[in-house]
Design a protein around this motif. Structure first.
Motif, mmCIF file in Angstrom:
data_model
loop_
_atom_site.group_PDB
_atom_site.id
_atom_site.type_symbol
_atom_site.label_atom_id
_atom_site.label_comp_id
_atom_site.label_asym_id
_atom_site.label_seq_id
_atom_site.Cartn_x
_atom_site.Cartn_y
_atom_site.Cartn_z
ATOM 1 N N GLU A 52 45.286 7.460 -1.552
ATOM 2 C CA GLU A 52 45.058 6.567 -2.688
ATOM 3 C C GLU A 52 46.121 6.710 -3.769
ATOM 4 O O GLU A 52 46.296 5.813 -4.591
ATOM 5 N N ASP A 53 46.860 7.842 -3.777
ATOM 6 C CA ASP A 53 47.938 8.021 -4.757
ATOM 7 C C ASP A 53 49.094 7.053 -4.511
ATOM 8 O O ASP A 53 49.883 6.785 -5.418
ATOM 9 N N VAL A 54 49.215 6.592 -3.262
ATOM 10 C CA VAL A 54 50.339 5.719 -2.912
ATOM 11 C C VAL A 54 49.856 4.349 -2.450
ATOM 12 O O VAL A 54 50.572 3.629 -1.748
ATOM 13 N N ASN A 103 56.668 10.194 -4.467
ATOM 14 C CA ASN A 103 56.548 10.214 -5.937
ATOM 15 C C ASN A 103 57.217 11.449 -6.547
ATOM 16 O O ASN A 103 56.668 12.109 -7.432
ATOM 17 N N GLY A 106 46.098 15.487 2.668
ATOM 18 C CA GLY A 106 47.165 14.626 2.193
ATOM 19 C C GLY A 106 47.492 13.498 3.148
ATOM 20 O O GLY A 106 46.685 13.069 3.966
ATOM 21 N N ARG A 114 50.088 17.422 -0.197
ATOM 22 C CA ARG A 114 49.400 17.417 -1.494
ATOM 23 C C ARG A 114 49.241 16.003 -2.066
ATOM 24 O O ARG A 114 48.650 15.824 -3.120
ATOM 25 N N LEU A 115 49.770 14.998 -1.370
ATOM 26 C CA LEU A 115 49.680 13.617 -1.847
ATOM 27 C C LEU A 115 48.551 12.905 -1.120
ATOM 28 O O LEU A 115 48.510 12.875 0.109
ATOM 29 N N ARG A 116 47.602 12.331 -1.863
ATOM 30 C CA ARG A 116 46.469 11.646 -1.260
ATOM 31 C C ARG A 116 46.842 10.190 -0.937
ATOM 32 O O ARG A 116 47.678 9.600 -1.626
#
Length: 287
Positions: free
Chosen positions: A30-32, A85, A44, A26-28
């Motif tokens: 660009e999120d990290v 995160n 993800g 569920r983490l993209r």
């Protein structure tokens, strides 16, 4: 037909693997701070991307997601939590799952039924706010008159059916709980947290299995592996006698570890919700 094969695993390593997988997917990128790159075949982050962010080898992380016999250190778990995160609740859940995975062959233990101490029952009778005693797995064990007025016909159900999820886990409850779907998701997250602390508990096994068979909504939300700390929240109800109530609730552990908690509902002083609670109390006193 509901797939119940993943309702509740007896293998804590598999539970750890599923939790990590759901969080990774569920983490993209660009999120990290990673470039999304070209076409991606997986949702993800990729496993190797997460391993890089956490500073572990791709092979080691892959074995964790495969549920193999790996025993990550506290430092590795913390690094994974940072890379993903995680919230404080998710980090605690990760460490709890890893602890269980390190000792998957724990001997069976005996379980005593949850009971409400006489002193707590006395305290309930003195309280003017709606209050319930809720067991570890969301079973409603006791209530004061105003708490019972909020629960309505639910209080007349047989004890095994008096579970907070049973109260909200059906579409008809939309009429009495306008934010029913969010409430159900929060309750399932709370249940997941409690089950992870004692996955072999007979009541946990019975309840999760029963709900997964009966409700597609439960099965889908359970598979997300979301977790919530059962400490406080909000409740919105349409009461048949006084109208809409927007209440805050707090849970206070009852002495004994682990054990039931006292759940107390309150409304902001001087608010319309406080007036309606006062009106409901007056209707009870009037019989």
């Amino acid at each position: 037909m509901t797939d119940t094969s993943h309702a509740m695993s007896d293998d804590p390593r598999r539970e750890l693997a599923e939790f990590l997988r759901t969080r990774r997917t569920r983490l993209r990128p660009e999120d990290v701070g990673l470039e999304p790159g070209g076409r991606r075949r997986v949702a993800g982050l990729r496993r190797e991307e997460l391993a890089l962010l956490a500073g572990v080898s791709s092979d080691y992380y892959q074995r964790m997601e495969q549920g193999r016999d790996v025993r990550p250190s506290e430092q590795v778990l913390d690094a994974l939590a940072r890379a993903l995160n995680f919230t404080a609740e998710e980090s605690r859940h990760l460490h709890g799952l890893a602890a269980a995975a390190r000792n998957p062959g724990r001997p069976p233990r005996s379980y005593e039924p949850e009971e409400v101490p006489d002193t707590t029952l006395r305290l309930l009778r003195t309280m003017t706010s709606p209050a319930l005693v809720v067991g570890r797995f969301l079973d409603v064990l006791a209530w004061n008159p105003l708490g019972g007025a909020l629960l309505g016909d639910f209080t007349r159900q047989p004890q095994p059916q008096r579970n907070l999820l049973a109260l909200f886990l059906h579409p008809e409850a939309d009429r009495t709980c306008p934010n029913r779907a969010a409430t159900v998701a929060e309750l399932i997250g709370m249940l997941r947290t409690q089950v992870a602390a004692d996955p072999g508990h007979p009541r946990a096994v019975e309840l999760v299995g029963e709900l997964a068979v009966r409700s597609d909504e439960f099965a889908a939300l359970w598979a997300l592996h979301d977790v919530e700390e059962p400490t406080r929240g909000q409740m919105r109800l349409n009461h048949p006698r006084v109208g809409e109530l927007n209440l805050d609730w707090d849970a206070y552990p009852i002495p004994g570890n682990p054990g039931p908690a006292l759940m107390v509902c309150t409304a902001a002083e001087g608010s319309l919700d406080a007036e309606r609670l006062h009106l409901l109390a007056g209707l009870l006193d009037a019989g």
